[in-house]
Write a protein that holds these residues in place. Structure first.
Motif, mmCIF file in Angstrom:
data_model
loop_
_atom_site.group_PDB
_atom_site.id
_atom_site.type_symbol
_atom_site.label_atom_id
_atom_site.label_comp_id
_atom_site.label_asym_id
_atom_site.label_seq_id
_atom_site.Cartn_x
_atom_site.Cartn_y
_atom_site.Cartn_z
ATOM 1 N N UNK A 160 0.853 -1.189 0.000
ATOM 2 C CA UNK A 160 0.000 0.000 0.000
ATOM 3 C C UNK A 160 0.892 1.243 0.000
ATOM 4 N N UNK A 161 0.913 1.946 -1.088
ATOM 5 C CA UNK A 161 1.763 3.141 -1.259
ATOM 6 C C UNK A 161 3.210 2.860 -0.840
ATOM 7 N N UNK A 162 3.881 1.943 -1.504
ATOM 8 C CA UNK A 162 5.208 1.532 -1.012
ATOM 9 C C UNK A 162 6.302 2.576 -1.183
ATOM 10 N N UNK A 163 6.146 3.475 -2.162
ATOM 11 C CA UNK A 163 7.268 4.387 -2.449
ATOM 12 C C UNK A 163 7.135 5.753 -1.780
ATOM 13 N N UNK A 164 6.025 5.993 -1.129
ATOM 14 C CA UNK A 164 5.815 7.291 -0.482
ATOM 15 C C UNK A 164 6.860 7.503 0.614
ATOM 16 N N UNK A 165 7.462 8.636 0.656
ATOM 17 C CA UNK A 165 8.501 9.080 1.614
ATOM 18 C C UNK A 165 9.820 8.314 1.562
#
Lengths: 256, 521
Positions: A160-165
C-alpha cells in the motif's frame, strides 16, 4: 498463467458508509498489478480485505484458487503485506521486529537471522541497530515494513503506497526487487498515487473511483480497444486515462 | 468583542460539536452522552444546594468557619486527587500544538486551552460546590456578593491550576530516566504515610506542623474570606497562590518534555524471553515472546516491579509485628499481594491492543488466528504476574514467618492466585470490549485505564475484607481452608471461560477495535 487473485462482487461497508462496492476483478500470477484511485476511493480497504486485515461485508475473495478470509491462516503464510499505516511495533528495534516477523511466518532461527542481516544491510538500516522503530524517519519505517513484507519470500505481495517518503535510491532498489520478484513468477499488487511510476513499473492496472467502484482494468500499455478507454480520448498516458475516467479537473480559482 | 474572545467562543462551540460528532453515530452513544450531561447537571445542582445549606446550617450553629474550611478543603483535595491520580477533568480538547495552526498568540493559546479545560464535568461540579458557599455567604449577608464570588473563583482557579501543575510535573518527571521510579516512590510514600507515622508522638508532631500550615492553604483562605475574616491578608495570599500556580504552569508547559528512548539493550531478540516462551508455549512462542517483550520494556511495568518488592517486605513486616497470631493478617496480606500483583500488569493488560497502537494492525495480518493473539497476550501478562507472585511469596516467607502450616500456605497461595486470574480476566475483557488508544511510555496521570484498574482492584480487594471484618472476625481462619481453594477453582473457570469466549468477541469486533486503537473511530 492462472489467476492468483479473484475478487467477486466484493463490498465493504462501515456503518452507513460504503467503502467499496461490488468490486470484481482478477490478477494473473507473475504480474505487477497497479491498483489506482483517487483519495478515499477504497484502495486501502480493498487491500485490507484481500490481505485478511478485515472481512468484507459481502462478496468473495479467492487467493491461489482458494476462498480467503481473515482466518485463513495457511493462505496468509503465502502472502506478504505492507499495510497502509505500516503496523510497526515502535518499541522494537528493526532487527527484533524482522526476526519476530520471520519466526511468525515459520522461518527457522538461522534462516531468519541470515535474511534479516542481509535485508538490513541492503536497505541501509544496519547502522540503526540500537534505535527503536518509533524513532525512525518515515522513509526508514517504510523500508522496514517493506523488508517485513518480503522477508519470508511470499508468493503474493500486497503493497500500500510503497514508495511514499522513500528516497530515490531506496525507490530504485525496491523497484528492482519487485521486477525480479515478478520475473520469478510471483505476483505484486500495489497501490500508488504516482501514475508515472505505475505506468513504468506495472504491467496491469485497475482504477477505482469514489465509492469503491471499479471503472477500468487492463494491461499497460492497453492491448485492446476496451482497455484504451473512451473513444473520444484515446490512451496517451495512464495519467490522461485516469483523469478522463475519474472526471478530475483542474479547478480555476479566481482568488488564487 | 475582541478577535481573541470570538475565536475562543468558536473553539468552545467546536468542543461540543466534536463531542456530538463522536456520539451521534449510534443511538446508544447518543443516549449515554445525553444521560451523562443530565447526571453532571444534577450533581452540579446538588453540589450548589449542598454548599448553600451547609453554610446556612453551620451559621445557625455558630460553627461556620471550621465547617466551611473542612468542606472546602475536602472538595479541594478530592478534586486534585481525582484529577491527578485518575485523570478526571484533565482532558484538554485542544492541545497547544493544535492551536498553533491558528493565528493566535502564545498567551491566548494558554488561557483559551485552560478556560476550555474548566468546562470538563469535574470542574463544573467544583464550580457549583464553591459557588454554593459563595452564594450562601452573600445571601446571608456575611460578605459582599462580589467579594464572595471572586474568592470562590480564585479558589477554583487555584484548584484547577495546582492540579494541572501536578499533572504536568508528573508527566515531565516521567519522561526523565528515573522519573517514573521517583513518582511511584512518592505515591507509595503518600499512601503509606499513615503507617509510617503511626506512633502517637509522630502523629502529634505531624498534626502540629499541619496546623501551622493549613490556614495558608487556598481552601482555608477562601473559608476565612467567606466567613468574614478581617484584614486583606486572605485575599492577597489567595491571589498569590493563583499567580504562583499560573507562572509555574506556564513555565512547565513552556519547557519541552524530554524525549526518552526505551532502553533496548535490556532484552535482545534471542534472549531469555524467547527461550522461556519457546519452552512453555511451543507454536505460539514468537507471539508470546513479543507480548512479553512489550511488557518488560514498558516503564510502568518495570518500575512497578522494582518498587513492589521492598514495599511488600515493609508492609508484611509491619503487619506481622502488629498481630502476634499472624493468621488474620495473612488474609489481608494475601489480598494486598494479589491486588498489587494485579496492578503491576493490569493497567496494560486492560488495554493490550491500544498500547500497541499502530502495531495492532500487524497482529491481524500475521498468519495466526484472533484466538492466538488474545491468548498470547493473556499468557504473557498472566505468566509475568504468576512469576512475580512466586518471587513475592519467597520474600513474604522471609519477611514474615507466617503462615506456619502447609494449610495456611496453600490457602494464601490459592487466594492470591485466584485474585490474579480474576483481575487478568477483567483485563482481557476490557481490552476486547472497550479498547482505547494508549501511550506506550508516557501519559502517567491521564490514562483512563489506570483509574479503571484502581477501581477494579479496590472492589475485588475491598469486598472480601468487608466480608472478613463483618463475619469472620472471631473465627480461626484455618477452618475456612476450602474457601480460597474454591475461589481458585472458580477463578480458573472464569479465566478459562474468558480465554474461550473473548477470542470470538475479538474476531467479531476486530474492525471496531482497529478503528479505536488507531484513533480513527
Amino acid at each position: 498463467m492462472p489467476n492468483v487473485i479473484e475478487v467477486i462482487e466484493l463490498s465493504k461497508r462501515y456503518g452507513n458508509v460504503t467503502a467499496i462496492e461490488s468490486l470484481t476483478f482478477s490478477v494473473r500470477a507473475g504480474s505487477l498489478f497497479g491498483f489506482l484511485g483517487s483519495n478515499g476511493s477504497g484502495k486501502s480497504t480493498t487491500i485490507a480485505c484481500l490481505s485478511g486485515l478485515t472481512d468484507p461485508t459481502s462478496g468473495i475473495v479467492r487467493l491461489f484458487g482458494k476462498r480467503f478470509d481473515s482466518s485463513s491462516v495457511e493462505l496468509k503464510r503465502r502472502i506478504g503485506v505492507m499495510p497502509e499505516n505500516l503496523g510497526l511495533f515502535d518499541y522494537l528495534r528493526a532487527e527484533e521486529f524482522l526476526t519476530f516477523h520471520g519466526r511468525m511466518y515459520g522461518l527457522g532461527a538461522a534462516e531468519t537471522r541470515r535474511r534479516v542481516d542481509e535485508l538490513l544491510d541492503a536497505l541501509d538500516l544496519a547502522g540503526e541497530a540500537d534505535k527503536p522503530l518509533g524513532k525512525f524517519s518515515s522513509g526508514m519505517r517504510k523500508r522496514v515494513a517493506f523488508a517485513a513484507a518480503i522477508l519470508h519470500g511470499p508468493e503474493l505481495l500486497f503493497l500500500d503506497e510503497p514508495f511514499e517518503s522513500v528516497d530515490p535510491a531506496g525507490v530504485a532498489l525496491m523497484k528492482s526487487w519487485l521486477r525480479r520478484f515478478t520475473a520469478l513468477g510471483r505476483t505484486v499488487f500495489l497501490t500508488t498515487h504516482v501514475l508515472d511510476t505505475a505506468e513504468k513499473l506495472c504491467d496491469h492496472a485497475a482504477i477505482i473511483h469514489k465509492g469503491g467502484r471499479l471503472i477500468w482494468q487492463g494491461a499497460i500499455p492497453p492491448s485492446t480497444d476496451d482497455e484504451r478507454g473512451p473513444a473520444d480520448k484515446p490512451f496517451t498516458s495512464l495519467e490522461g486515462l485516469f483523469l478522463s475516467l475519474t472526471g478530475e479537473r483542474y479547478a480555476s480559482l479566481d482568488w488564487l | 468583542m475582541s478577535r481573541g474572545v470570538a475565536l475562543f467562543l468558536r473553539l468552545v462551540a467546536l468542543r461540543y460539536r466534536l463531542q456530538w460528532a463522536h456520539v451521534r453515530r449510534s443511538i446508544a452513544r447518543t443516549v449515554g452522552y445525553v444521560a451523562f450531561q443530565i447526571v453532571v447537571a444534577v450533581i452540579a445542582l446538588w453540589a450548589l444546594a449542598a454548599g448553600i445549606s451547609a453554610f446556612a446550617t453551620a451559621a445557625e450553629y455558630d460553627v461556620v468557619r471550621p465547617v466551611v474550611r473542612f468542606v472546602l478543603f475536602a472538595v479541594f483535595v478530592s478534586t486534585i486527587g481525582g484529577s491527578v491520580l485518575l485523570g478526571f477533568g484533565m482532558h484538554q480538547t485542544f492541545s497547544d500544538r493544535a492551536l498553533r495552526a491558528y493565528p493566535i498568540s502564545a498567551l491566548q493559546r494558554f488561557w483559551m486551552r485552560h478556560c476550555i479545560g474548566l468546562m470538563e464535568p469535574l470542574w463544573l461540579v467544583s464550580i457549583a460546590a464553591y459557588g454554593g458557599f459563595a452564594l450562601a455567604a452573600w445571601l446571608l449577608d456575611v460578605v459582599p456578593g462580589p467579594l464572595a464570588l471572586a474568592s470562590a473563583a480564585l479558589l477554583l482557579l487555584a484548584n484547577y491550576l495546582l492540579a494541572h501543575v501536578l499533572v504536568v510535573s508528573a508527566d515531565r518527571l516521567a519522561a526523565t530516566p528515573f522519573g517514573s521510579f521517583v513518582l511511584l516512590l512518592s505515591l507509595q510514600l503518600v499512601i503509606l504515610a499513615p503507617i509510617l507515622i503511626s506512633t502517637p508522638e509522630a502523629t502529634a508532631r505531624w498534626s502540629a506542623s499541619w496546623a501551622a500550615v493549613a490556614p495558608f492553604t487556598p481552601p482555608a483562605l477562601t473559608a476565612d474570606i467567606l466567613t468574614g475574616a478581617d484584614g486583606n491578608a486572605p485575599p492577597l495570599v489567595l491571589g498569590l497562590w493563583c499567580l504562583a500556580a499560573i507562572v509555574l504552569l506556564a513555565v512547565l508547559e513552556h519547557r519541552a518534555a524530554a524525549q526518552r528512548s526505551p532502553r533496548l539493550r535490556a532484552v535482545c531478540s534471542t534472549s531469555l524471553v524467547d527461550h522461556a516462551a519457546a519452552a512453555v508455549w511451543g507454536g505460539s512462542a514468537p507471539l508470546v515472546a513479543q507480548a512479553m517483550r512489550f511488557y518488560l520494556r514498558n516503564t510502568r511495568v518495570r518500575v512497578n516491579m522494582v518498587l513492589f518488592l521492598p514495599l511488600l517486605a515493609y508492609v508484611v513486616g509491619r503487619f506481622h509485628h502488629s498481630d502476634a497470631s499472624g493468621s488474620l493478617t495473612a488474609f489481608e496480606v494475601a489480598y494486598f499481594l494479589g491486588g498489587c500483583l494485579g496492578l503491576v500488569t493490569l493497567p496494560l493488560a486492560m488495554n493490550v491492543f491500544g498500547f500497541d497502537g499502530a502495531g495492532f494492525r500487524r497482529y491481524l495480518l500475521l498468519p495466526c488466528s484472533g484466538a492466538d493473539v488474545v491468548r498470547s497476550f493473556a499468557a504473557a501478562t498472566t505468566s509475568i504476574g504468576a512469576a512475580y507472585l512466586g518471587l513475592a511469596w519467597l520474600l513474604w516467607l522471609v519477611a514474615a514467618p507466617t503462615p506456619s502450616t502447609p494449610t495456611m500456605l496453600v490457602m494464601l497461595l490459592s487466594q492470591s492466585m485466584a485474585l490474579l486470574l480474576v483481575l487478568h480476566s477483567v483485563g482481557i475483557w476490557a481490552s476486547v470490549l472497550i479498547p482505547y488508544r494508549g501511550d506506550y511510555e508516557r501519559r502517567w496521570s491521564r490514562d483512563p485505564r489506570r483509574g479503571l484498574a484502581l477501581l477494579v482492584v479496590a472492589v475485588l480487594v475491598g469486598l472480601p475484607l468487608i466480608v472478613r471484618g463483618t463475619w469472620l472476625d472471631e473465627a480461626p481462619l484455618v477452618e475456612y481452608w476450602y474457601v480460597p481453594i474454591g475461589a481458585l477453582a472458580a477463578a480458573l473457570c472464569v479465566y478459562s471461560w474468558t480465554l474461550k469466549r473473548a477470542p470470538t468477541v475479538f474476531d467479531r469486533r476486530r474492525d471496531s477495535i482497529l478503528l479505536q486503537v488507531e484513533a480513527r473511530a
